[in-house]
Motif scaffolding. Structure first.
Motif, PDB file in Angstrom:
ATOM      1  N   VAL A 136     -16.796  13.108  12.237  1.00 64.12           N
ATOM      2  CA  VAL A 136     -16.889  11.939  11.363  1.00 64.12           C
ATOM      3  C   VAL A 136     -15.728  11.962  10.362  1.00 64.12           C
ATOM      4  N   GLY A 137     -15.357  10.793   9.917  1.00 66.09           N
ATOM      5  CA  GLY A 137     -14.295  10.686   8.903  1.00 66.09           C
ATOM      6  C   GLY A 137     -14.696   9.668   7.845  1.00 66.09           C
ATOM      7  N   LEU A 138     -13.916   9.609   6.788  1.00 68.13           N
ATOM      8  CA  LEU A 138     -14.258   8.721   5.667  1.00 68.13           C
ATOM      9  C   LEU A 138     -13.065   7.847   5.292  1.00 68.13           C
ATOM     10  N   LEU A 139     -13.345   6.577   5.052  1.00 73.31           N
ATOM     11  CA  LEU A 139     -12.319   5.702   4.483  1.00 73.31           C
ATOM     12  C   LEU A 139     -12.846   5.102   3.188  1.00 73.31           C
ATOM     13  N   LYS A 140     -12.193   5.485   2.104  1.00 72.42           N
ATOM     14  CA  LYS A 140     -12.555   4.903   0.799  1.00 72.42           C
ATOM     15  C   LYS A 140     -11.651   3.696   0.575  1.00 72.42           C
ATOM     16  N   ILE A 141     -12.251   2.559   0.319  1.00 76.13           N
ATOM     17  CA  ILE A 141     -11.453   1.366   0.014  1.00 76.13           C
ATOM     18  C   ILE A 141     -11.348   1.253  -1.499  1.00 76.13           C
ATOM     19  N   ARG A 142     -10.132   1.247  -2.020  1.00 69.87           N
ATOM     20  CA  ARG A 142      -9.902   1.121  -3.458  1.00 69.87           C
ATOM     21  C   ARG A 142      -9.565  -0.322  -3.813  1.00 69.87           C
ATOM     22  N   THR A 143      -8.687  -0.938  -3.031  1.00 73.99           N
ATOM     23  CA  THR A 143      -8.295  -2.319  -3.299  1.00 73.99           C
ATOM     24  C   THR A 143      -9.151  -3.235  -2.437  1.00 73.99           C
ATOM     25  N   PHE A 144      -9.890  -4.112  -3.087  1.00 73.45           N
ATOM     26  CA  PHE A 144     -10.726  -5.037  -2.303  1.00 73.45           C
ATOM     27  C   PHE A 144     -10.128  -6.445  -2.252  1.00 73.45           C
ATOM     28  N   ARG A 145      -9.453  -6.857  -3.319  1.00 69.81           N
ATOM     29  CA  ARG A 145      -8.704  -8.119  -3.307  1.00 69.81           C
ATOM     30  C   ARG A 145      -7.405  -7.879  -4.051  1.00 69.81           C
ATOM     31  N   PRO A 146      -6.265  -8.123  -3.470  1.00 73.13           N
ATOM     32  CA  PRO A 146      -6.059  -8.572  -2.084  1.00 73.13           C
ATOM     33  C   PRO A 146      -6.596  -7.537  -1.101  1.00 73.13           C
ATOM     34  N   PHE A 147      -7.062  -7.982   0.044  1.00 74.80           N
ATOM     35  CA  PHE A 147      -7.657  -7.037   0.984  1.00 74.80           C
ATOM     36  C   PHE A 147      -6.571  -6.375   1.836  1.00 74.80           C
TER      37      PHE A 147
ATOM     38  N   SER B 166       5.607  -9.926 -13.131  1.00 76.26           N
ATOM     39  CA  SER B 166       6.011 -11.328 -12.956  1.00 76.26           C
ATOM     40  C   SER B 166       5.839 -11.812 -11.515  1.00 76.26           C
ATOM     41  N   LYS B 167       5.763 -10.897 -10.559  1.00 73.90           N
ATOM     42  CA  LYS B 167       5.522 -11.308  -9.174  1.00 73.90           C
ATOM     43  C   LYS B 167       4.041 -11.585  -8.928  1.00 73.90           C
ATOM     44  N   VAL B 168       3.202 -11.179  -9.869  1.00 72.56           N
ATOM     45  CA  VAL B 168       1.753 -11.282  -9.652  1.00 72.56           C
ATOM     46  C   VAL B 168       1.138 -12.326 -10.595  1.00 72.56           C
TER      47      VAL B 168
ATOM     48  N   GLN C  47      -1.825 -17.750  -3.267  1.00 73.72           N
ATOM     49  CA  GLN C  47      -2.059 -16.840  -2.143  1.00 73.72           C
ATOM     50  C   GLN C  47      -0.870 -15.882  -1.986  1.00 73.72           C
ATOM     51  N   ARG C  48       0.326 -16.421  -2.155  1.00 76.94           N
ATOM     52  CA  ARG C  48       1.520 -15.558  -2.071  1.00 76.94           C
ATOM     53  C   ARG C  48       1.503 -14.489  -3.138  1.00 76.94           C
ATOM     54  N   ALA C  49       1.139 -14.901  -4.355  1.00 75.37           N
ATOM     55  CA  ALA C  49       1.102 -13.935  -5.462  1.00 75.37           C
ATOM     56  C   ALA C  49       0.092 -12.834  -5.145  1.00 75.37           C
ATOM     57  N   MET C  50      -1.043 -13.209  -4.592  1.00 80.68           N
ATOM     58  CA  MET C  50      -2.061 -12.228  -4.199  1.00 80.68           C
ATOM     59  C   MET C  50      -1.509 -11.269  -3.143  1.00 80.68           C
ATOM     60  N   MET C  51      -0.835 -11.825  -2.161  1.00 78.14           N
ATOM     61  CA  MET C  51      -0.300 -10.976  -1.094  1.00 78.14           C
ATOM     62  C   MET C  51       0.821 -10.081  -1.630  1.00 78.14           C
ATOM     63  N   ARG C  52       1.628 -10.628  -2.551  1.00 80.38           N
ATOM     64  CA  ARG C  52       2.668  -9.801  -3.183  1.00 80.38           C
ATOM     65  C   ARG C  52       2.034  -8.658  -3.968  1.00 80.38           C
ATOM     66  N   ALA C  53       0.839  -8.942  -4.521  1.00 80.71           N
ATOM     67  CA  ALA C  53       0.151  -7.920  -5.312  1.00 80.71           C
ATOM     68  C   ALA C  53      -0.155  -6.682  -4.475  1.00 80.71           C
TER      69      ALA C  53
END
Lengths: 291, 391, 96
Positions: B289-300, B156-158, B224-230
């Motif tokens: 060297v190191g690795l960063l895997k991005i799982r969540t792209f939006r919200p960023f 409900s927050k999203v 936008q708030r809902a996205m950021m809450r997500a």
């Protein structure tokens, strides 16, 4: 009980508001409405100014058929079909042009939906641009009558035949000139399982250039001249037509509207009028309208 | 229960366990087998309380789900590429109406020239539309993210559409051992959908209003708030998933070897496995060297990205799309997240339109960047010698 | 004033009633209660749902709701008993 409340923003004398009220009354408010973008949406769905007394959704211009199909599927899946019928209200542009794909899909899959096309014969919400259901000769802002062009050049798209060709159990045309007939047809449609298509002629005071006092009379003349045949198909068979006692010449219908005024002034106007009369004659013959 | 299945099935099986009410779809390569699997389940009576329909187009499919979701149904579809773009008008509309439709996008390149093969151009075009977007690396991760997507979208927050991105062909067609979820696990994690508002004649509400200038802005603020809450809801739910299943996919981002990395490499989706392999080999040879895997792209997850990359003085992003007229879309986001830090910044678009990305190519790019042989900024990976002509 | 922002813009029903459209028109209908047969034609055809048949004493007549009536004249044009006439609002009358 009100299902479409006063205070909406339709022009005085708006034809489609009349049609909507009669459809909702016929269903006694037991329905879900999906509405395409257009006049009806804009006059009735402003945030916190909704005119609707039934569950209503507007999504986009061209997807009301699919949205309605989705509501129907959800009600089926959730075992809530007893709550009411699913109804689409879509304008002529949303129906015959931009939304014909989703309408065709809805009809093809035979969803249990009553699709009402509110036919005011142009994109009236944006100020009278021609649509597939604009009749020949009509002066619109995108088919402006000038020295060379005399309004719309093509014929009105035959959506009734297109709907029948989809194998629908029920297809009908109607007119605000006959409100009891609208209610009868909607009630009948509600009793039939599957996709139903009803096209209602709904004069537009601003686009057609008529007065509110002529909304009903002009709709009646469209019928009396056979330019708007009122017919009914069940399972592909023509089952009923509204016969015309003394068919009137198309001029009587054309001359009262600003959108056809140029036809009476332009040197080639009579040619177009003759073509329009030919369309009326063909309609009368096709549906055996003359009494 | 571990079974060797194709990516398609890993999705379809998970969708079934989530008990959707309406599935509408339209076939498109390389997504088709997901909905074919679901259609088969429907036909066999395995999808109880669910209506499955093949629409007349992706546009129609998404529109059907708008109606169904507004009427209170849990909804699912899958698509990609041209289909996703065709759906886009509807999906953006669904986001504004706050309808928690879940879809799987089997990432595929966009036309023209036509290409049925994989890259991320399709989902990137929908970056700003108000859809939650995550990228998965394996079919197990894809499988696991389906119940999670429903749970987050319907929170409900999203209350926003949720798009799981999985690489077309690379994952969809691949046979991998997948520990398939069972009904009890999913039931204990995902409650039935209980929409806060829905279309019903018992309370006839109006959906899909138009908002005049006096209130439109506020609706966008709330979105936008809902996205950021997500961001928070996602993180909590990622953790909850790990507790329920014992499979921890990490949070918004997953960092490896980053503490002392001089060069941090950023990757999304199925390419990450190969990048990890190269990073490990380089580490063995003492290359930091190191690795960063991005799982969540939006919200960023800008905060998490910045925190993970703060120690590296060189950043290299592997892109699977191009923001024509600027750089790669992931690099643009990463760079913006790193505002205030000042690392050297490199991004490389690789594997466009399904071109193979060999291990050697990754190794060369990484080594060249590490050794300072490359100019900063946006580059394409291996490009053949070509001549630009009219015809 | 605080703006209420509902989930996805969902609105409550029948709120258009808050918009009094009665001042839109230049004319207004007047019903001749002697002639009115309470046939409901005007009630069914009013685009604005603002003329209804109500009981008055031992008879039934059409009563316009001037709060919403836009003065379109549909009721006047369709009355089979010729019981409705349109009158110009005072403010639009031009003095000689």
């Amino acid at each position: 009980m009100t299902y479409f409340a006063s205070g909406h923003g339709a022009c005085p004398g708006c034809g489609l508001a009349i049609a909507v009220r009669n459809v909702l009354d016929a269903l006694e408010g037991k329905c879900f409405v999906a509405n395409s973008t257009g006049c009806l949406e804009i006059i009735s769905s402003q945030y916190e100014r909704s005119a609707w007394g039934v569950p209503y959704i507007h999504s986009l211009f061209e997807n009301a058929g699919a949205v309605a199909a989705g509501i129907e599927l959800a009600l089926k899946a959730l075992k809530r079909t007893d709550e009411g019928k699913v109804v689409v209200f879509a304008g002529d542009g949303a129906t015959a042009d931009i939304g014909i794909g989703t309408l065709s899909g809805m009809m093809d899959r035979n969803h249990d939906v009553i699709y009402i096309c509110l036919d005011n014969e142009a994109y009236q919400n944006t100020g009278n641009q021609q649509s597939g259901l604009t009749p020949m000769g009509s002066n619109t802002t995108t088919t402006p009558a000038g020295a060379i062009m005399l309004g719309k050049t093509g014929r009105k798209k035959d959506m009734i035949s297109i709907a029948v060709a989809h194998g629908l159990p029920y297809v009908a045309s109607a007119s605000v000139a006959f409100h009891a007939d609208i209610r009868r047809k909607v009630k009948k449609a509600a009793e039939i399982e599957g996709a139903k298509y009803i096209q209602i002629h709904t004069p537009c005071v601003t686009g057609w250039g008529i007065d509110g006092k002529q909304t009903i009379t002009s709709a009646k003349l469209a019928y009396e001249t056979a330019l708007y045949p009122i017919v009914e198909f069940e399972n592909g068979e023509l089952t009923r037509v509204r016969k015309i006692k003394e068919r009137k010449p198309v001029e009587e219908y054309l001359k009262i509207q600003r959108r056809f005024r140029h036809l009476f002034k332009h040197p080639r106007g009579q040619e177009i009028i003759n073509l329009i009369q030919k369309i009326a004659d063909e309609n009368a013959k096709k549906y055996n309208l003359d009494l | 229960m571990k079974k060797v299945v194709r990516g398609f099935y890993s999705i379809a099986h998970a969708v079934k366990l989530c008990k959707p009410n309406v599935i509408a779809a339209y076939p498109i390569t390389p997504q088709t087998e997901i909905v074919e699997n679901l259609a088969k389940m429907y036909s066999n009576g395995e999808l109880e309380g669910c209506e499955y329909v093949t629409a007349e187009s992706e546009f129609g499919a998404a529109s059907i789900l708008v109606g169904a979701s507004a009427a209170g149904a849990r909804t699912f579809t899958a698509t990609c590429s041209q289909g996703l773009i065709l759906m886009s008008e509807v999906l953006l509309n669904a986001a504004g109406m706050r309808l928690p439709i879940v879809l799987v996008n089997t990432n595929r390149a966009l036309s023209a020239p036509l290409s049925i093969w994989n890259d991320h151009q399709d989902s990137m075009v929908l970056r700003d539309g108000g859809l939650i977007q995550i990228h998965v690396e394996t079919n197990q991760e894809a499988h696991d993210m389906v119940p999670l997507a429903f749970k987050v979208a319907e929170n409900s927050k999203v209350m926003l559409p949720f798009m799981i991105n999985m690489d077309g062909f690379k994952l969809t067609h691949a046979y991998e051992p997948v520990d398939l979820l069972d009904q009890d696990t999913v039931d204990s994690f995902l409650p039935p959908y209980n929409p806060p508002v829905y279309m019903t004649t018992k309370n006839p509400l109006t959906f899909g209003c138009y908002a005049p200038p006096h209130c439109y802005t506020e609706f966008r603020v709330v979105m936008q708030r809902a996205m950021m809450r997500a961001l928070d809801v996602l993180e909590e739910t990622y953790r909850e998933w790990a507790e329920v299943t014992g499979r921890d996919w990490g949070g918004h981002v997953v960092g490896e070897f980053l503490d002392d990395a001089e060069l941090a490499i950023v990757s999304m989706g199925s390419l990450t496995g190969m990048v990890r392999d190269v990073v490990k080999e380089l580490r063995k040879n003492g290359v930091k060297v190191g690795l960063l895997k991005i799982r969540t792209f939006r919200p960023f997850p800008a905060k998490q990205v910045k925190e993970a990359l703060k120690n590296a003085n060189k950043i290299l992003v592997f892109e699977r799309a191009v923001s024509f007229g600027y750089e790669g879309p992931v690099g643009i986001e990463v760079k913006s997240a790193l505002f205030g830090l000042n690392p050297e910044f490199y991004s490389f678009a690789v594997g466009l339109g399904g071109r193979d990305v060999p291990r050697e190519e990754l190794m060369k790019i990484i080594t060249d960047v590490y050794e300072g042989k490359v100019e900063q900024g946006f580059h394409f990976g291996t490009v053949k010698e070509f001549e630009e002509v009219i015809v | 004033m605080v703006v209420r922002v509902t989930l996805g813009g969902v609105s409550k029903p029948l709120l258009s009633k808050n918009m009094k459209t009665g001042d839109w028109g230049t004319e207004y209908p007047v019903v001749d209660e002697e002639k009115c047969t309470a046939c409901k034609t005007c009630e069914h055809l009013c685009p604005d749902a603002c003329i209804v048949i109500v009981e008055k004493g031992d008879t039934k007549v059409a009563v316009p709701d001037y709060d919403y009536c836009k003065g379109c004249g549909v009721c006047f044009s369709v009355c089979p008993a010729d019981a409705i006439k349109m009158e110009l609002k005072e403010i639009y009358k031009v003095e000689d």
